[in-house]
Scaffold this motif. Structure first.
Motif, PDB file in Angstrom:
ATOM      1  N   MET A 107      -8.051 -14.949 -18.458  1.00 15.80           N
ATOM      2  CA  MET A 107      -7.912 -13.610 -17.878  1.00 15.80           C
ATOM      3  C   MET A 107      -8.318 -13.594 -16.405  1.00 15.80           C
ATOM      4  SD  MET A 107      -6.904 -10.596 -18.739  1.00 15.80           S
ATOM      5  CE  MET A 107      -6.991  -8.892 -18.253  1.00 15.80           C
ATOM      6  N   GLU A 108      -9.387 -14.341 -16.086  1.00 13.84           N
ATOM      7  CA  GLU A 108      -9.879 -14.358 -14.710  1.00 13.84           C
ATOM      8  C   GLU A 108      -8.854 -14.979 -13.765  1.00 13.84           C
ATOM      9  OE1 GLU A 108     -13.714 -16.041 -14.205  1.00 13.84           O
ATOM     10  OE2 GLU A 108     -14.743 -14.488 -15.353  1.00 13.84           O
ATOM     11  N   TYR A 109      -8.213 -16.058 -14.219  1.00 11.87           N
ATOM     12  CA  TYR A 109      -7.251 -16.714 -13.329  1.00 11.87           C
ATOM     13  C   TYR A 109      -6.048 -15.813 -13.064  1.00 11.87           C
ATOM     14  CZ  TYR A 109      -3.928 -17.924 -17.075  1.00 11.87           C
ATOM     15  OH  TYR A 109      -3.009 -17.866 -18.096  1.00 11.87           O
ATOM     16  N   ARG A 110      -5.693 -14.971 -14.047  1.00 13.60           N
ATOM     17  CA  ARG A 110      -4.592 -14.033 -13.835  1.00 13.60           C
ATOM     18  C   ARG A 110      -4.949 -13.007 -12.766  1.00 13.60           C
ATOM     19  NH1 ARG A 110      -2.729 -12.584 -20.063  1.00 13.60           N
ATOM     20  NH2 ARG A 110      -1.961 -14.681 -20.618  1.00 13.60           N
ATOM     21  N   MET A 111      -6.189 -12.512 -12.826  1.00 17.45           N
ATOM     22  CA  MET A 111      -6.612 -11.542 -11.821  1.00 17.45           C
ATOM     23  C   MET A 111      -6.682 -12.181 -10.440  1.00 17.45           C
ATOM     24  SD  MET A 111      -7.254  -8.507 -11.066  1.00 17.45           S
ATOM     25  CE  MET A 111      -7.223  -7.848 -12.749  1.00 17.45           C
ATOM     26  N   LYS A 112      -7.189 -13.416 -10.374  1.00 17.64           N
ATOM     27  CA  LYS A 112      -7.245 -14.113  -9.086  1.00 17.64           C
ATOM     28  C   LYS A 112      -5.834 -14.345  -8.528  1.00 17.64           C
ATOM     29  CE  LYS A 112     -11.654 -16.482  -9.841  1.00 17.64           C
ATOM     30  NZ  LYS A 112     -12.332 -17.794 -10.039  1.00 17.64           N
ATOM     31  N   PHE A 113      -4.899 -14.657  -9.424  1.00 15.43           N
ATOM     32  CA  PHE A 113      -3.514 -14.842  -8.995  1.00 15.43           C
ATOM     33  C   PHE A 113      -2.936 -13.526  -8.466  1.00 15.43           C
ATOM     34  CE2 PHE A 113       1.054 -14.674  -9.943  1.00 15.43           C
ATOM     35  CZ  PHE A 113       1.508 -15.761  -9.188  1.00 15.43           C
TER      36      PHE A 113
END
Length: 292
Positions: A1-7
């Motif tokens: 989930m975090e990597y999606r937000m960072k993307f």
């Protein structure tokens, strides 16, 4: 989930490099898609329009909500500009009209509450105003920690804002206001539940409306100055109106209705730019059927 937000944040950072008309063209396509896919939000928006404008036909309501989805997607894509573009670009994009209404009151030693309703240009216009004057604002934490940190950092990117948590008391807000007569940016036009709210008309239907604008102005002995954020083509305008006369009065209900009446007039000037996807009529009088 975090990597999606960072993307997603990285994508917004890149999108901000585009000219605003190109960003808005992207938002038009995404807005059409969102209108088709976000069925629940679309339903909420259509209900809100039916309750506010009972004489408006279904076809017209659908057309307005479709335009509103486009405006909301512009807001989303503009966050890259809000968070990372230079002060120079913000000044070029956003025209502030009527700043003297705030300046005169502050120079006279008066405190100011800015009545700042939820129009879709509210983020970029608030930041533009913050380049001119310090601001007090209330912050609600986001569930996603990465997004929460970005919102918080973005709201105070010019180190010229006093950010008060929604969990803090009114005393904290008034204390911050009295530092250099800092204007309090206040957005009281949504349904926050029955606490501190009364039912007054919002267009054609009674809405639970918090009485904070009148109460805070009374306790802080502050003047209320309406400020309306709008898009005008590929630019933004923040219209700062003269302070309201005889506000607050000794009639809390009349003050609250007056706030809504002023807002109604501003909405009619650009109806697609108001926040229609919020459940504005969620709180109902006891025993009354729910709308949503």
């Amino acid at each position: 989930m975090e990597y999606r937000m960072k993307f997603a944040l990285a994508l917004l950072w890149l999108i901000r490099l585009l000219p605003l008309p190109v960003i808005h063209a992207l938002a038009w396509g995404l807005g059409q898609l969102a209108y088709l896919l976000a069925r629940e939000r679309r339903r909420v928006g259509l209900i809100n329009l039916r309750l506010c404008f009972p004489d408006m036909g279904l076809t017209q309501r659908r057309r307005l909500i479709r335009r509103h989805f486009v405006e909301m997607m512009k807001l989303v894509l503009e966050y890259g500009i809000v968070w990372w573009s230079s002060p120079q670009r913000l000044r070029q994009l956003v025209e502030v009209r009527g700043l003297e209404h705030i300046t005169r009151l502050r120079e006279a030693g008066e405190d100011v509450v800015l009545f700042y309703p939820h129009f879709v240009a509210f983020e970029i216009c608030a930041l533009r105003l913050n380049l001119e004057v310090p601001l007090v604002s209330v912050y609600s934490h986001q569930k996603n920690k990465i997004l929460d940190a970005q919102f918080y950092q973005g709201r105070n990117r010019f180190d010229n804002a006093y950010i008060v948590s929604r969990q803090e008391s009114l005393r904290s807000i008034i204390k911050a206001m009295r530092k250099e007569h800092t204007p309090f940016l206040y957005l009281p036009d949504q349904d926050f539940g029955p606490r501190d709210a009364i039912f007054v008309k919002f267009f054609a239907t009674d809405a639970a409306t918090i009485t904070g604008l009148s109460r805070i102005a009374s306790i802080a002995k502050a003047r209320v100055v309406p400020a309306i954020a709008r898009r005008e083509g590929a630019r933004f305008v923040l219209d700062i109106h003269p302070p309201l006369d005889n506000f607050p009065s000794d009639n809390l209900e009349a003050d609250t209705r007056r706030m809504n009446a002023f807002l109604e007039q501003r909405i009619l000037e650009a109806p697609e730019q108001y926040f229609w996807l919020h459940k504005r009529f969620k709180t109902r009088p006891q025993g009354q059927a729910r709308f949503y």
